[in-house]
Design a protein around this motif. Structure first.
Motif, mmCIF file in Angstrom:
data_model
loop_
_atom_site.group_PDB
_atom_site.id
_atom_site.type_symbol
_atom_site.label_atom_id
_atom_site.label_comp_id
_atom_site.label_asym_id
_atom_site.label_seq_id
_atom_site.Cartn_x
_atom_site.Cartn_y
_atom_site.Cartn_z
ATOM 1 N N LEU A 68 31.576 51.603 52.508
ATOM 2 C CA LEU A 68 32.816 51.581 51.719
ATOM 3 C C LEU A 68 33.583 50.274 51.930
ATOM 4 N N ASP A 69 33.613 49.783 53.160
ATOM 5 C CA ASP A 69 34.269 48.487 53.425
ATOM 6 C C ASP A 69 33.555 47.364 52.674
ATOM 7 N N ALA A 70 32.231 47.382 52.712
ATOM 8 C CA ALA A 70 31.453 46.362 51.997
ATOM 9 C C ALA A 70 31.688 46.464 50.498
ATOM 10 N N HIS A 71 31.765 47.682 49.992
ATOM 11 C CA HIS A 71 32.021 47.903 48.564
ATOM 12 C C HIS A 71 33.360 47.273 48.163
ATOM 13 N N ARG A 72 34.386 47.492 48.972
ATOM 14 C CA ARG A 72 35.713 46.915 48.680
ATOM 15 C C ARG A 72 35.667 45.384 48.707
ATOM 16 N N ARG A 73 35.013 44.822 49.711
ATOM 17 C CA ARG A 73 34.929 43.352 49.811
ATOM 18 C C ARG A 73 34.171 42.775 48.626
ATOM 19 N N HIS A 74 33.071 43.404 48.257
ATOM 20 C CA HIS A 74 32.274 42.895 47.138
ATOM 21 C C HIS A 74 33.054 42.966 45.830
ATOM 22 N N ARG A 75 33.758 44.063 45.608
ATOM 23 C CA ARG A 75 34.572 44.175 44.386
ATOM 24 C C ARG A 75 35.645 43.102 44.353
ATOM 25 N N ALA A 76 36.315 42.882 45.471
ATOM 26 C CA ALA A 76 37.383 41.882 45.540
ATOM 27 C C ALA A 76 36.855 40.474 45.282
ATOM 28 N N ASP A 77 35.617 40.219 45.696
ATOM 29 C CA ASP A 77 35.007 38.897 45.525
ATOM 30 C C ASP A 77 34.222 38.757 44.218
ATOM 31 N N GLY A 78 34.138 39.825 43.438
ATOM 32 C CA GLY A 78 33.376 39.786 42.195
ATOM 33 C C GLY A 78 31.870 39.756 42.409
ATOM 34 N N ARG A 79 31.425 40.321 43.526
ATOM 35 C CA ARG A 79 29.993 40.371 43.830
ATOM 36 C C ARG A 79 29.498 41.803 43.688
ATOM 37 N N ASP A 80 28.186 41.959 43.568
ATOM 38 C CA ASP A 80 27.574 43.284 43.447
ATOM 39 C C ASP A 80 27.061 43.770 44.789
ATOM 40 N N LEU A 81 27.235 45.056 45.033
ATOM 41 C CA LEU A 81 26.638 45.740 46.171
ATOM 42 C C LEU A 81 25.776 46.844 45.590
ATOM 43 N N ILE A 82 24.503 46.830 45.937
ATOM 44 C CA ILE A 82 23.564 47.819 45.404
ATOM 45 C C ILE A 82 22.866 48.504 46.564
ATOM 46 N N LEU A 83 22.825 49.829 46.529
ATOM 47 C CA LEU A 83 22.076 50.594 47.514
ATOM 48 C C LEU A 83 20.693 50.865 46.940
ATOM 49 N N LEU A 84 19.667 50.641 47.754
ATOM 50 C CA LEU A 84 18.294 50.845 47.319
ATOM 51 C C LEU A 84 17.724 52.111 47.946
ATOM 52 N N GLY A 85 17.021 52.881 47.146
ATOM 53 C CA GLY A 85 16.395 54.112 47.609
ATOM 54 C C GLY A 85 14.915 54.057 47.366
ATOM 55 N N PRO A 86 14.260 55.185 47.295
ATOM 56 C CA PRO A 86 14.910 56.489 47.162
ATOM 57 C C PRO A 86 15.652 56.867 48.440
ATOM 58 N N LEU A 87 16.810 57.486 48.237
ATOM 59 C CA LEU A 87 17.627 57.893 49.362
ATOM 60 C C LEU A 87 17.009 59.111 50.031
ATOM 61 N N GLN A 88 16.927 59.047 51.345
ATOM 62 C CA GLN A 88 16.444 60.190 52.107
ATOM 63 C C GLN A 88 17.510 61.284 52.074
ATOM 64 N N PRO A 89 17.135 62.546 52.332
ATOM 65 C CA PRO A 89 18.094 63.653 52.234
ATOM 66 C C PRO A 89 19.387 63.444 53.026
ATOM 67 N N ALA A 90 19.314 62.908 54.228
ATOM 68 C CA ALA A 90 20.529 62.727 55.045
ATOM 69 C C ALA A 90 21.504 61.758 54.393
ATOM 70 N N VAL A 91 20.993 60.681 53.812
ATOM 71 C CA VAL A 91 21.849 59.688 53.161
ATOM 72 C C VAL A 91 22.435 60.274 51.883
ATOM 73 N N HIS A 92 21.605 60.903 51.097
ATOM 74 C CA HIS A 92 22.066 61.528 49.855
ATOM 75 C C HIS A 92 23.160 62.555 50.149
ATOM 76 N N ARG A 93 22.940 63.373 51.174
ATOM 77 C CA ARG A 93 23.907 64.410 51.551
ATOM 78 C C ARG A 93 25.234 63.782 51.983
ATOM 79 N N LEU A 94 25.194 62.724 52.801
ATOM 80 C CA LEU A 94 26.423 62.074 53.259
ATOM 81 C C LEU A 94 27.238 61.539 52.080
ATOM 82 N N LEU A 95 26.575 60.865 51.152
ATOM 83 C CA LEU A 95 27.284 60.305 49.995
ATOM 84 C C LEU A 95 27.811 61.411 49.084
ATOM 85 N N SER A 96 27.030 62.463 48.917
ATOM 86 C CA SER A 96 27.440 63.570 48.044
ATOM 87 C C SER A 96 28.606 64.356 48.639
#
Length: 115
Positions: A68-96
């Motif tokens: 989330l911190d990286a997402h905020r910094r990237h938005r403020a700087d006009g850069r893209d942040l992309i998460l690459l998957g496929p997301l494992q169940p633990a990661v998917h669950r945390l975000l959901s």
């Protein structure tokens, strides 16, 4: 095995992309490594930072906060942040469960991602 794969968190820089690769269990004990990886990517200031989470089997709130911190910094700087998957169940669950799944651009979430 190459040295890059002996660590849980590794940064590879390309011309326009910094790729942060994480694997295994990424939790509070890895705070310094995760923060260092994002700092290295931010210092390079590429157009895009991609975070490969396809091999992450366990996460806690530390990684969520870092993303989330990286997402905020990237938005403020006009850069893209992309998460690459496929997301494992633990990661998917945390975000959901945290309600943050929609905050991120996620690529490669094919059929092996948990629902």
């Amino acid at each position: 095995m190459p040295a890059a794969f002996e660590t849980k968190v590794h940064v590879t820089r390309y011309e326009q992309v910094s790729l942060i690769t994480m694997r295994g269990e990424v939790d509070h004990d890895d705070t310094d490594a995760v923060e260092a990886a994002f700092a290295e990517a931010d210092q390079a200031a590429p157009c895009t930072t991609a975070v490969d989470l396809s091999q992450v089997t366990f996460v806690d709130s530390m990684l969520l906060n870092a993303l989330l911190d990286a997402h905020r910094r990237h938005r403020a700087d006009g850069r893209d942040l992309i998460l690459l998957g496929p997301l494992q169940p633990a990661v998917h669950r945390l975000l959901s469960l945290s309600g943050t799944y929609g905050h991120f651009k996620i690529a490669g979430t094919g059929p092996t991602a948990a629902s």
